[in-house]
Scaffold this active site. Structure first.
Site, PDB file in Angstrom:
ATOM      1  N   CYS A 108      30.661  43.876  42.930  1.00 62.64           N
ATOM      2  CA  CYS A 108      30.663  43.353  41.548  1.00 62.64           C
ATOM      3  C   CYS A 108      29.364  42.650  41.128  1.00 62.64           C
ATOM      4  O   CYS A 108      28.959  42.778  39.978  1.00 62.64           O
ATOM      5  CB  CYS A 108      31.863  42.443  41.351  1.00 62.64           C
ATOM      6  SG  CYS A 108      33.388  43.280  41.786  1.00 62.64           S
ATOM      7  N   HIS A 242      31.186  37.778  35.417  1.00 58.10           N
ATOM      8  CA  HIS A 242      31.918  38.979  35.853  1.00 58.10           C
ATOM      9  C   HIS A 242      33.338  38.981  35.265  1.00 58.10           C
ATOM     10  O   HIS A 242      34.084  38.008  35.404  1.00 58.10           O
ATOM     11  CB  HIS A 242      31.956  39.012  37.384  1.00 58.10           C
ATOM     12  CG  HIS A 242      32.726  40.160  37.940  1.00 58.10           C
ATOM     13  ND1 HIS A 242      32.684  41.423  37.387  1.00 58.10           N
ATOM     14  CD2 HIS A 242      33.583  40.248  38.994  1.00 58.10           C
ATOM     15  CE1 HIS A 242      33.463  42.230  38.082  1.00 58.10           C
ATOM     16  NE2 HIS A 242      34.020  41.541  39.055  1.00 58.10           N
ATOM     17  N   ASN A 272      38.418  45.000  35.040  1.00 58.09           N
ATOM     18  CA  ASN A 272      37.281  44.758  35.930  1.00 58.09           C
ATOM     19  C   ASN A 272      36.667  46.100  36.342  1.00 58.09           C
ATOM     20  O   ASN A 272      37.286  46.861  37.076  1.00 58.09           O
ATOM     21  CB  ASN A 272      37.811  43.991  37.154  1.00 58.09           C
ATOM     22  CG  ASN A 272      36.781  43.796  38.235  1.00 58.09           C
ATOM     23  OD1 ASN A 272      35.665  44.302  38.154  1.00 58.09           O
ATOM     24  ND2 ASN A 272      37.161  43.064  39.268  1.00 58.09           N
TER      25      ASN A 272
END
Ligand code: ACO
Length: 315
Positions: A108, A242, A272
């Site tokens: 990520c 994020h 996500n």
């Protein structure tokens, strides 16, 4: 370096929480309350490399650069249909790039890792124009019978063109190796000599541990980053965090004591998308004209590794 262009592409298939409730023991209420996610874009008939190439072309168009101008191309990716060559090579062929290129698997926080590499090459005098693509399809990593992971993810690709400038003020990368918190394994091709047992295991996550790491690493790294450049939270215009879980973003915001207005989000309709998350959000902020010249923008992301990264950019 300086950001000269951004672009992003998401899959056309929109999956709502109610659609997930049709085959999972879950509900719109649970997913919305625990994660802030309402819908996500999920790959169906698209190929990640095509979406990534389109995102790259959008960023290149905004930057005014031509394929021949690039000195380096770095692609952030965890998994895609090609084992080899790198996704960067596959994309390069599609968009006509011939500069050196490679993939980085930093999950990520991949955007911060690629940004850090690009800035280091630039400071060493080795490059002037760099393409970064963050392309991920985490929905291909999950067990779609596991309600604790598959509801969280979406797919997408986003790109950033970097050119000469001094707008990247600092980057910080952090590692706290702990494989068992977030991992996936796959069986490789057999050989006549393999005697060990290998098992395909879809994405496994200790959600609460990842949650704690995310909040601690993000807040610690953001504070250290600001201190390293002699800035305070009052100087920050926006945080691009994020997009993993709205409750993680809220916890970071509360810990830093910063107002909601500094935290643009898109998690409600994206979920996500690993390293693509921050860069898709960046692209929408740029295209919506959110940033003014001189704004201080702080990026922060965290994920498998466990890894985290932060960056400060003046717009
Ligand atoms: N629907 C309904 N119930 C669910 C679901 C679901 N989709 N998922 C889990 N549950 C249940 C669990 O089974 C558990 O039930 P039990 O008490 O009967 O055992 C209950 O809900 C509580 O489960 P917890 O895991 O404790 O729930 P929590 O409030 O911690 O939320 C979540 C889980 C959303 C995964 C949270 O821990 C989280 O967001 N963690 C961080 C995850 C993350 O951000 N990962 C990505 C970062 S890294 C990367 O991007 C790859």
């Amino acid at each position: 370096m300086k950001i000269l262009g951004t672009g992003s592409v998401v899959p056309k298939k929109l999956v709502t929480n109610d659609m997930l409730s049709e085959f999972l023991d879950t509900s719109d209420e649970w997913i919305t309350t625990r994660t802030g996610i309402g819908t996500r874009h999920v790959i169906s008939d698209e190929h990640l490399e095509d979406m990534a190439a389109e995102a790259a072309l959008k960023a290149i168009e905004m930057s005014g650069k031509k394929p021949g101008d690039f000195d380096l191309f770095i692609c952030s990716n965890v998994v895609n249909e090609y084992v080899t060559p790198s996704l960067a090579c596959v994309i390069s062929e599609k968009i006509g790039l011939s500069c050196p290129c490679f993939d980085v698997n930093a999950a990520c926080p991949g955007f911060m890792f690629t940004l850090d590499i690009a800035e280091s090459y630039y400071k060493a005098g080795r490059v002037k124009t760099v393409l970064i693509v963050c392309a991920d399809e985490p929905t291909r990593m999950c067990d779609w019978a596991d309600r604790s992971t598959c509801v969280l993810f979406g797919d997408g690709a986003a790109a950033v063109v970097l050119g000469e400038g001094d707008n990247i003020l600092a980057t910080r990368l952090h590692s706290q190796p702990s494989v068992d918190k977030l991992w996936e394994r796959r069986v490789l091709e057999p050989t006549p000599y393999i005697t060990k047992t290998e098992v395909n295991t879809p994405l496994q996550m200790k959600g609460r541990d990842v949650f704690k790491f995310a909040v601690t690493a993000s807040t610690t790294e953001v504070e250290a980053l600001l201190e390293s450049i002699g800035k305070t939270k009052d100087d920050v215009s926006y945080y691009i965090v994020h997009q993993a879980n709205m409750r993680i973003i809220d916890a970071i915001k509360n810990y830093l004591g910063e107002p909601e207005s500094k935290f643009p989000t898109n998690i409600a309709d994206h979920g996500n998308s690993s390293s693509a998350s921050c860069t898709i959000l960046l692209d929408s902020c740029v295209r919506n004209g959110l940033f003014k010249e001189g704004d201080l923008i702080v990026f922060s992301a965290f994920g498998a590794g466990l890894l985290s990264g932060a960056a400060a950019i003046v717009w």
